[in-house]
Structure formats: structure tokens, C-alpha cells
Write a protein that holds these residues in place. Sequence first.
Motif, mmCIF file in Angstrom:
data_model
loop_
_atom_site.group_PDB
_atom_site.id
_atom_site.type_symbol
_atom_site.label_atom_id
_atom_site.label_comp_id
_atom_site.label_asym_id
_atom_site.label_seq_id
_atom_site.Cartn_x
_atom_site.Cartn_y
_atom_site.Cartn_z
ATOM 1 N N ILE A 155 0.839 -1.205 0.000
ATOM 2 C CA ILE A 155 0.000 0.000 0.000
ATOM 3 C C ILE A 155 0.870 1.250 0.000
ATOM 4 O O ILE A 155 0.613 2.203 -0.736
ATOM 5 C CB ILE A 155 -0.967 -0.011 1.200
ATOM 6 C CG1 ILE A 155 -1.919 -1.200 1.102
ATOM 7 C CG2 ILE A 155 -1.747 1.313 1.281
ATOM 8 C CD1 ILE A 155 -2.729 -1.467 2.358
ATOM 9 N N CYS A 156 1.918 1.231 0.811
ATOM 10 C CA CYS A 156 2.874 2.338 0.858
ATOM 11 C C CYS A 156 3.458 2.589 -0.534
ATOM 12 O O CYS A 156 3.535 3.739 -0.990
ATOM 13 C CB CYS A 156 3.970 2.013 1.866
ATOM 14 S SG CYS A 156 5.328 3.193 1.929
ATOM 15 N N GLN A 157 3.856 1.524 -1.219
ATOM 16 C CA GLN A 157 4.425 1.660 -2.561
ATOM 17 C C GLN A 157 3.423 2.276 -3.540
ATOM 18 O O GLN A 157 3.784 3.141 -4.337
ATOM 19 C CB GLN A 157 4.869 0.288 -3.084
ATOM 20 C CG GLN A 157 6.104 -0.249 -2.414
ATOM 21 C CD GLN A 157 6.410 -1.651 -2.910
ATOM 22 O OE1 GLN A 157 5.638 -2.575 -2.704
ATOM 23 N NE2 GLN A 157 7.535 -1.784 -3.591
ATOM 24 N N VAL A 158 2.170 1.827 -3.485
ATOM 25 C CA VAL A 158 1.150 2.350 -4.390
ATOM 26 C C VAL A 158 1.000 3.858 -4.187
ATOM 27 O O VAL A 158 1.032 4.638 -5.149
ATOM 28 C CB VAL A 158 -0.208 1.644 -4.194
ATOM 29 C CG1 VAL A 158 -1.335 2.412 -4.884
ATOM 30 C CG2 VAL A 158 -0.151 0.214 -4.709
ATOM 31 N N TYR A 160 3.048 5.960 -2.776
ATOM 32 C CA TYR A 160 4.267 6.673 -3.161
ATOM 33 C C TYR A 160 4.293 6.880 -4.678
ATOM 34 O O TYR A 160 4.537 7.987 -5.160
ATOM 35 C CB TYR A 160 5.521 5.922 -2.706
ATOM 36 C CG TYR A 160 6.771 6.510 -3.310
ATOM 37 C CD1 TYR A 160 7.294 7.701 -2.834
ATOM 38 C CD2 TYR A 160 7.388 5.893 -4.395
ATOM 39 C CE1 TYR A 160 8.416 8.277 -3.408
ATOM 40 C CE2 TYR A 160 8.516 6.455 -4.978
ATOM 41 C CZ TYR A 160 9.023 7.642 -4.484
ATOM 42 O OH TYR A 160 10.130 8.203 -5.059
ATOM 43 N N LEU A 161 4.032 5.814 -5.429
ATOM 44 C CA LEU A 161 4.039 5.919 -6.899
ATOM 45 C C LEU A 161 2.957 6.878 -7.392
ATOM 46 O O LEU A 161 3.177 7.633 -8.339
ATOM 47 C CB LEU A 161 3.881 4.534 -7.529
ATOM 48 C CG LEU A 161 5.076 3.602 -7.336
ATOM 49 C CD1 LEU A 161 4.735 2.187 -7.765
ATOM 50 C CD2 LEU A 161 6.302 4.123 -8.068
ATOM 51 N N LYS A 162 1.810 6.864 -6.736
ATOM 52 C CA LYS A 162 0.759 7.818 -7.104
ATOM 53 C C LYS A 162 1.197 9.254 -6.786
ATOM 54 O O LYS A 162 0.870 10.174 -7.529
ATOM 55 C CB LYS A 162 -0.542 7.492 -6.361
ATOM 56 C CG LYS A 162 -1.316 6.335 -6.932
ATOM 57 C CD LYS A 162 -2.630 6.167 -6.175
ATOM 58 C CE LYS A 162 -3.610 5.348 -6.956
ATOM 59 N NZ LYS A 162 -4.968 5.417 -6.389
ATOM 60 N N SER A 163 1.923 9.424 -5.685
ATOM 61 C CA SER A 163 2.327 10.782 -5.293
ATOM 62 C C SER A 163 3.324 11.388 -6.276
ATOM 63 O O SER A 163 3.301 12.590 -6.512
ATOM 64 C CB SER A 163 2.907 10.797 -3.877
ATOM 65 O OG SER A 163 4.222 10.278 -3.866
ATOM 66 N N ILE A 164 4.191 10.554 -6.847
ATOM 67 C CA ILE A 164 5.179 11.114 -7.777
ATOM 68 C C ILE A 164 4.619 11.302 -9.182
ATOM 69 O O ILE A 164 5.248 11.929 -10.022
ATOM 70 C CB ILE A 164 6.483 10.277 -7.824
ATOM 71 C CG1 ILE A 164 6.239 8.866 -8.308
ATOM 72 C CG2 ILE A 164 7.170 10.288 -6.466
ATOM 73 C CD1 ILE A 164 7.494 8.052 -8.518
ATOM 74 N N SER A 165 3.415 10.755 -9.422
ATOM 75 C CA SER A 165 2.823 10.927 -10.747
ATOM 76 C C SER A 165 1.699 11.965 -10.739
ATOM 77 O O SER A 165 1.113 12.227 -11.779
ATOM 78 C CB SER A 165 2.300 9.594 -11.274
ATOM 79 O OG SER A 165 1.245 9.130 -10.466
ATOM 80 N N HIS A 172 0.210 15.593 -2.505
ATOM 81 C CA HIS A 172 0.485 15.709 -1.065
ATOM 82 C C HIS A 172 -0.285 14.646 -0.274
ATOM 83 O O HIS A 172 0.275 13.996 0.610
ATOM 84 C CB HIS A 172 0.118 17.122 -0.581
ATOM 85 C CG HIS A 172 0.384 17.327 0.869
ATOM 86 N ND1 HIS A 172 1.666 17.423 1.381
ATOM 87 C CD2 HIS A 172 -0.470 17.446 1.922
ATOM 88 C CE1 HIS A 172 1.600 17.580 2.685
ATOM 89 N NE2 HIS A 172 0.311 17.607 3.042
ATOM 90 N N ARG A 173 -1.555 14.458 -0.607
ATOM 91 C CA ARG A 173 -2.388 13.474 0.098
ATOM 92 C C ARG A 173 -1.844 12.058 -0.099
ATOM 93 O O ARG A 173 -1.782 11.269 0.844
ATOM 94 C CB ARG A 173 -3.828 13.575 -0.425
ATOM 95 C CG ARG A 173 -4.789 12.672 0.256
ATOM 96 C CD ARG A 173 -5.217 13.241 1.608
ATOM 97 N NE ARG A 173 -6.189 12.343 2.196
ATOM 98 C CZ ARG A 173 -6.018 11.767 3.385
ATOM 99 N NH1 ARG A 173 -4.989 12.042 4.126
ATOM 100 N NH2 ARG A 173 -6.928 10.946 3.840
ATOM 101 N N ASN A 174 -1.446 11.715 -1.318
ATOM 102 C CA ASN A 174 -0.879 10.384 -1.578
ATOM 103 C C ASN A 174 0.440 10.186 -0.853
ATOM 104 O O ASN A 174 0.723 9.094 -0.355
ATOM 105 C CB ASN A 174 -0.727 10.148 -3.082
ATOM 106 C CG ASN A 174 -2.044 9.847 -3.748
ATOM 107 O OD1 ASN A 174 -2.963 9.298 -3.144
ATOM 108 N ND2 ASN A 174 -2.170 10.229 -5.008
ATOM 109 N N LYS A 177 -0.369 9.386 2.704
ATOM 110 C CA LYS A 177 -0.832 7.990 2.803
ATOM 111 C C LYS A 177 0.343 7.021 2.734
ATOM 112 O O LYS A 177 0.391 6.035 3.470
ATOM 113 C CB LYS A 177 -1.842 7.682 1.693
ATOM 114 C CG LYS A 177 -3.177 8.350 1.869
ATOM 115 C CD LYS A 177 -4.098 7.989 0.697
ATOM 116 C CE LYS A 177 -5.421 8.686 0.787
ATOM 117 N NZ LYS A 177 -6.310 8.338 -0.358
ATOM 118 N N ALA A 178 1.293 7.321 1.848
ATOM 119 C CA ALA A 178 2.480 6.443 1.744
ATOM 120 C C ALA A 178 3.223 6.413 3.062
ATOM 121 O O ALA A 178 3.610 5.327 3.545
ATOM 122 C CB ALA A 178 3.395 6.932 0.620
#
Length: 186
Positions: A155-158, A160-165, A172-174, A177-178
Motif C-alpha cells: 500500500i505504501c508503494q502504491v 508513493y508511486l501515485k504521489s510522484i505521478s 500531497h495526500r498520496n 498515505k504512503a
Amino acid sequence: TFQWRERLISNKNKFTWNHPIHEWLLCNDPGVLSNNIENGDNCHKVVFVHNRKDKAIDPNRNLRIIEKYLEKNGESEVRFLYYAGLEYGNVGNHAQMINYLTKYIERSGWSHEQYQACLKLGRHYLACQMYDNCLEMAFKAISLEEKWGEAYFLICQVYYLKSISNSGDIQHRNALKAVHFGELML
């Protein structure tokens, strides 16, 4: 080089080997185990099995054995759904991997292996950038074994990947969550 696997078996004729992959022994006489303990019988037969290094390694061997077993016996043995899913994943047949692991998760009663099947599917979905499917599998895994950390890491990885895209508030919210699920993992 040999790989030794010891089998300690008392009264070997009263046991039967079961299944072609991940074999196990079935005691044909329920009294054997208790009688051996009561009589102090500690005589065991040791059987050594080795894998020959000079023999070519066939990556499809287990899959062929499992397919043959499923063809003959059907899907009544739930554990073979798990093995089939893993082996299909190992050879890159992801559609069949998803099919068999999903069936296994639905039908099995053993939460530890259900958790592992969820992780296998979640990692596949993560690699394919199918983030919603990955989250679904990770949260399913957590519902099975909430104290194990690997699903939280997925979940952390998901996130994080959403936050950088993404950008702005969503980014910021993603990221938050990461961090949250990363901390839960620890």
C-alpha cells in the motif's frame, strides 16, 4: 553437489506418500503413532533423496505435474489451486496465475497462504501499474493477517508511486498515505 532431504519413518509400510508436488505422508493405521510412542519405539528408517546437478533444469516441470494432477482430479484439492497459480506466475502466464490464485483465495480456509496469494497478486498488479487492484489485494491480505507487514508495504508503494505521478493536493495526500502505511508496516 547433492541436496539431502531426510525422511524419518517408523513402520514405513503403514504410511502412504501423497501428491506429486509438496508430497506428504498419510498414516494408514491411526494406532501406529500412539503405539510407537507408548512402546518406546524410536527406530526410524532414514531415506536420502538428492537432486542431480548433471540433469538439466526444466522450469516447466512442476507446472506440467500440477496440470496433469488437475486434469485427473479436478479442482477439489484447494491447495493445488495455490500451487497452480504460483507456477503459472513463474512461467509468465499471468491470466492463469490470477485465475487460480483468485479461486484459491475464495475457497481456502488457511489465512496464511491466502495472505501470500494476495501478496503475489498485489505485486503483479503493482508491476502492471494497476494500482486499484493492488490496493484491493493488499487490503484483503491485511484483513487476513493484520499484523504482517508486507501488505502495508504494498500500500505504501502504491501511494508513493501515485504521489510522484500527481501534483498539487492529490500529490500531497498520496505522499501522506504512503508515509502512514509505511509507518504501520514498521
